[in-house]
Design a protein around this motif. Structure first.
Motif, PDB file in Angstrom:
ATOM      1  N   ALA A 110       0.840  -1.207   0.000  1.00 28.32           N
ATOM      2  CA  ALA A 110       0.000   0.000   0.000  1.00 28.32           C
ATOM      3  C   ALA A 110       0.871   1.251   0.000  1.00 28.32           C
ATOM      4  CB  ALA A 110      -0.906  -0.001   1.228  1.00 28.32           C
ATOM      5  N   GLY A 111       0.392   2.269  -0.688  1.00 27.38           N
ATOM      6  CA  GLY A 111       1.076   3.562  -0.695  1.00 27.38           C
ATOM      7  C   GLY A 111       2.436   3.548  -1.357  1.00 27.38           C
ATOM      8  N   SER A 112       2.634   2.703  -2.359  1.00 30.49           N
ATOM      9  CA  SER A 112       3.986   2.527  -2.898  1.00 30.49           C
ATOM     10  C   SER A 112       4.193   2.968  -4.344  1.00 30.49           C
ATOM     11  CB  SER A 112       4.410   1.059  -2.755  1.00 30.49           C
ATOM     12  OG  SER A 112       3.597   0.228  -3.548  1.00 30.49           O
ATOM     13  N   VAL A 113       3.206   3.592  -4.974  1.00 30.42           N
ATOM     14  CA  VAL A 113       3.418   4.061  -6.350  1.00 30.42           C
ATOM     15  C   VAL A 113       4.257   5.337  -6.280  1.00 30.42           C
ATOM     16  CG1 VAL A 113       2.323   4.988  -8.430  1.00 30.42           C
ATOM     17  CG2 VAL A 113       1.313   3.024  -7.256  1.00 30.42           C
ATOM     18  N   ALA A 114       5.432   5.271  -6.880  1.00 30.36           N
ATOM     19  CA  ALA A 114       6.366   6.395  -6.843  1.00 30.36           C
ATOM     20  C   ALA A 114       5.724   7.649  -7.415  1.00 30.36           C
ATOM     21  CB  ALA A 114       7.628   6.053  -7.621  1.00 30.36           C
ATOM     22  N   GLY A 115       5.894   8.751  -6.708  1.00 29.50           N
ATOM     23  CA  GLY A 115       5.419  10.038  -7.185  1.00 29.50           C
ATOM     24  C   GLY A 115       3.968  10.341  -6.888  1.00 29.50           C
ATOM     25  N   PHE A 116       3.193   9.371  -6.370  1.00 29.59           N
ATOM     26  CA  PHE A 116       1.800   9.646  -6.056  1.00 29.59           C
ATOM     27  C   PHE A 116       1.697  10.221  -4.651  1.00 29.59           C
ATOM     28  CE2 PHE A 116      -2.505   8.821  -4.632  1.00 29.59           C
ATOM     29  CZ  PHE A 116      -3.207   9.395  -5.687  1.00 29.59           C
ATOM     30  N   ALA A 117       0.872  11.245  -4.494  1.00 33.27           N
ATOM     31  CA  ALA A 117       0.703  11.929  -3.206  1.00 33.27           C
ATOM     32  C   ALA A 117      -0.368  11.213  -2.374  1.00 33.27           C
ATOM     33  CB  ALA A 117       0.327  13.391  -3.431  1.00 33.27           C
ATOM     34  N   TYR A 118       0.040  10.199  -1.633  1.00 32.66           N
ATOM     35  CA  TYR A 118      -0.882   9.436  -0.795  1.00 32.66           C
ATOM     36  C   TYR A 118      -1.264  10.209   0.458  1.00 32.66           C
ATOM     37  CZ  TYR A 118       0.082   5.212  -3.504  1.00 32.66           C
ATOM     38  OH  TYR A 118       0.170   4.274  -4.503  1.00 32.66           O
ATOM     39  N   SER A 119      -2.422   9.847   0.997  1.00 32.33           N
ATOM     40  CA  SER A 119      -2.847  10.399   2.284  1.00 32.33           C
ATOM     41  C   SER A 119      -1.917   9.864   3.373  1.00 32.33           C
ATOM     42  CB  SER A 119      -4.289   9.986   2.589  1.00 32.33           C
ATOM     43  OG  SER A 119      -4.354   8.584   2.826  1.00 32.33           O
ATOM     44  N   PRO A 120      -1.826  10.585   4.492  1.00 37.48           N
ATOM     45  CA  PRO A 120      -0.985  10.090   5.588  1.00 37.48           C
ATOM     46  C   PRO A 120      -1.384   8.679   6.051  1.00 37.48           C
ATOM     47  CG  PRO A 120      -1.594  12.371   5.989  1.00 37.48           C
ATOM     48  CD  PRO A 120      -2.369  11.911   4.783  1.00 37.48           C
ATOM     49  N   GLY A 121      -2.671   8.398   6.094  1.00 35.84           N
ATOM     50  CA  GLY A 121      -3.131   7.083   6.512  1.00 35.84           C
ATOM     51  C   GLY A 121      -2.673   5.984   5.574  1.00 35.84           C
ATOM     52  N   LEU A 167      -0.126   2.830   6.295  1.00 41.30           N
ATOM     53  CA  LEU A 167      -0.413   1.423   5.981  1.00 41.30           C
ATOM     54  C   LEU A 167       0.771   0.781   5.263  1.00 41.30           C
ATOM     55  CD1 LEU A 167      -4.116   1.253   4.711  1.00 41.30           C
ATOM     56  CD2 LEU A 167      -3.186   0.274   6.804  1.00 41.30           C
ATOM     57  N   GLY A 168       1.269   1.468   4.253  1.00 43.60           N
ATOM     58  CA  GLY A 168       2.415   0.950   3.505  1.00 43.60           C
ATOM     59  C   GLY A 168       3.645   0.812   4.379  1.00 43.60           C
ATOM     60  N   ASP A 169       3.903   1.825   5.202  1.00 46.72           N
ATOM     61  CA  ASP A 169       5.057   1.765   6.099  1.00 46.72           C
ATOM     62  C   ASP A 169       4.942   0.605   7.084  1.00 46.72           C
ATOM     63  OD1 ASP A 169       6.113   3.995   4.854  1.00 46.72           O
ATOM     64  OD2 ASP A 169       5.481   5.397   6.426  1.00 46.72           O
ATOM     65  N   ASP A 170       3.712   0.247   7.433  1.00 46.85           N
ATOM     66  CA  ASP A 170       3.473  -0.876   8.343  1.00 46.85           C
ATOM     67  C   ASP A 170       3.471  -2.221   7.625  1.00 46.85           C
ATOM     68  OD1 ASP A 170       3.266   0.939  10.403  1.00 46.85           O
ATOM     69  OD2 ASP A 170       1.067   0.874  10.507  1.00 46.85           O
ATOM     70  N   GLY A 171       3.693  -2.226   6.300  1.00 46.54           N
ATOM     71  CA  GLY A 171       3.804  -3.459   5.544  1.00 46.54           C
ATOM     72  C   GLY A 171       2.495  -4.006   4.975  1.00 46.54           C
ATOM     73  N   TYR A 172       1.454  -3.184   4.961  1.00 49.25           N
ATOM     74  CA  TYR A 172       0.155  -3.622   4.435  1.00 49.25           C
ATOM     75  C   TYR A 172       0.282  -3.862   2.939  1.00 49.25           C
ATOM     76  CZ  TYR A 172      -4.996  -3.607   4.158  1.00 49.25           C
ATOM     77  OH  TYR A 172      -6.314  -3.934   3.998  1.00 49.25           O
ATOM     78  N   VAL A 173      -0.152  -5.034   2.488  1.00 50.28           N
ATOM     79  CA  VAL A 173      -0.061  -5.423   1.079  1.00 50.28           C
ATOM     80  C   VAL A 173      -1.467  -5.607   0.529  1.00 50.28           C
ATOM     81  CG1 VAL A 173       0.717  -7.259  -0.501  1.00 50.28           C
ATOM     82  CG2 VAL A 173       2.189  -6.504   1.382  1.00 50.28           C
ATOM     83  N   TRP A 174      -1.673  -5.190  -0.708  1.00 53.54           N
ATOM     84  CA  TRP A 174      -2.971  -5.324  -1.357  1.00 53.54           C
ATOM     85  C   TRP A 174      -3.175  -6.755  -1.832  1.00 53.54           C
ATOM     86  CZ3 TRP A 174      -6.247  -2.097   0.110  1.00 53.54           C
ATOM     87  CH2 TRP A 174      -5.923  -0.742   0.288  1.00 53.54           C
TER      88      TRP A 174
END
Length: 132
Positions: free
Chosen positions: A64-75, A79-86
């Motif tokens: 989650a939250g891993s597409v380079a250059g996309f402005a993700y929300s803090p939440g 999720l991505g930093d915590d290792g959440y995978v789609w």
């Protein structure tokens, strides 16, 4: 005559057991049509670009939250930093009710979710036709 009837019955039984799991099997073609609801904010495919949401090419299995250059929300970043995978299960939960996962995300505020489980499964089947 009797042998032909038995042979026909055996063929029908074999086809039944070899067929996909009935009408519950996900349908990528139906998912393509249902993806129109997602396509308002997301693109998918080899030349997909970010719109309101990130491109969904390769989303199944992506962090989650891993597409380079996309402005993700803090939440979503958290999720991505915590290792959440789609995973398929996570995508299913997300598109069923995005507010349950991230109530303040852009998607949760703009998208009410898709309550129909078959429609969600079809969308996920369609997403899987676009690996990274």
């Amino acid at each position: 005559m009797r042998k032909a009837a038995l042979l026909g019955l055996a063929c029908a039984a074999t086809a039944l057991f070899m067929a996909p799991a009935g009408s519950d099997a996900a349908d990528a073609e139906a998912g393509k049509a249902a993806f129109a609801k997602c396509g308002i904010c997301h693109q998918i495919g080899p030349n997909a670009e970010a719109l309101v949401g990130p491109p969904l090419t390769g989303v199944v299995g992506r962090k989650a939250g891993s597409v380079a250059g996309f402005a993700y929300s803090p939440g979503m970043k958290k999720l991505g930093d915590d290792g959440y995978v789609w995973t398929e299960e996570h995508i299913d939960s997300w598109i069923a009710n995005p507010k349950a996962l991230l109530p303040a995300s852009t998607m949760a505020l703009a998208f009410q979710g898709i309550p129909d489980a078959d429609e969600r499964a079809n969308i996920i089947a369609y997403l899987k036709t676009f690996p990274q």
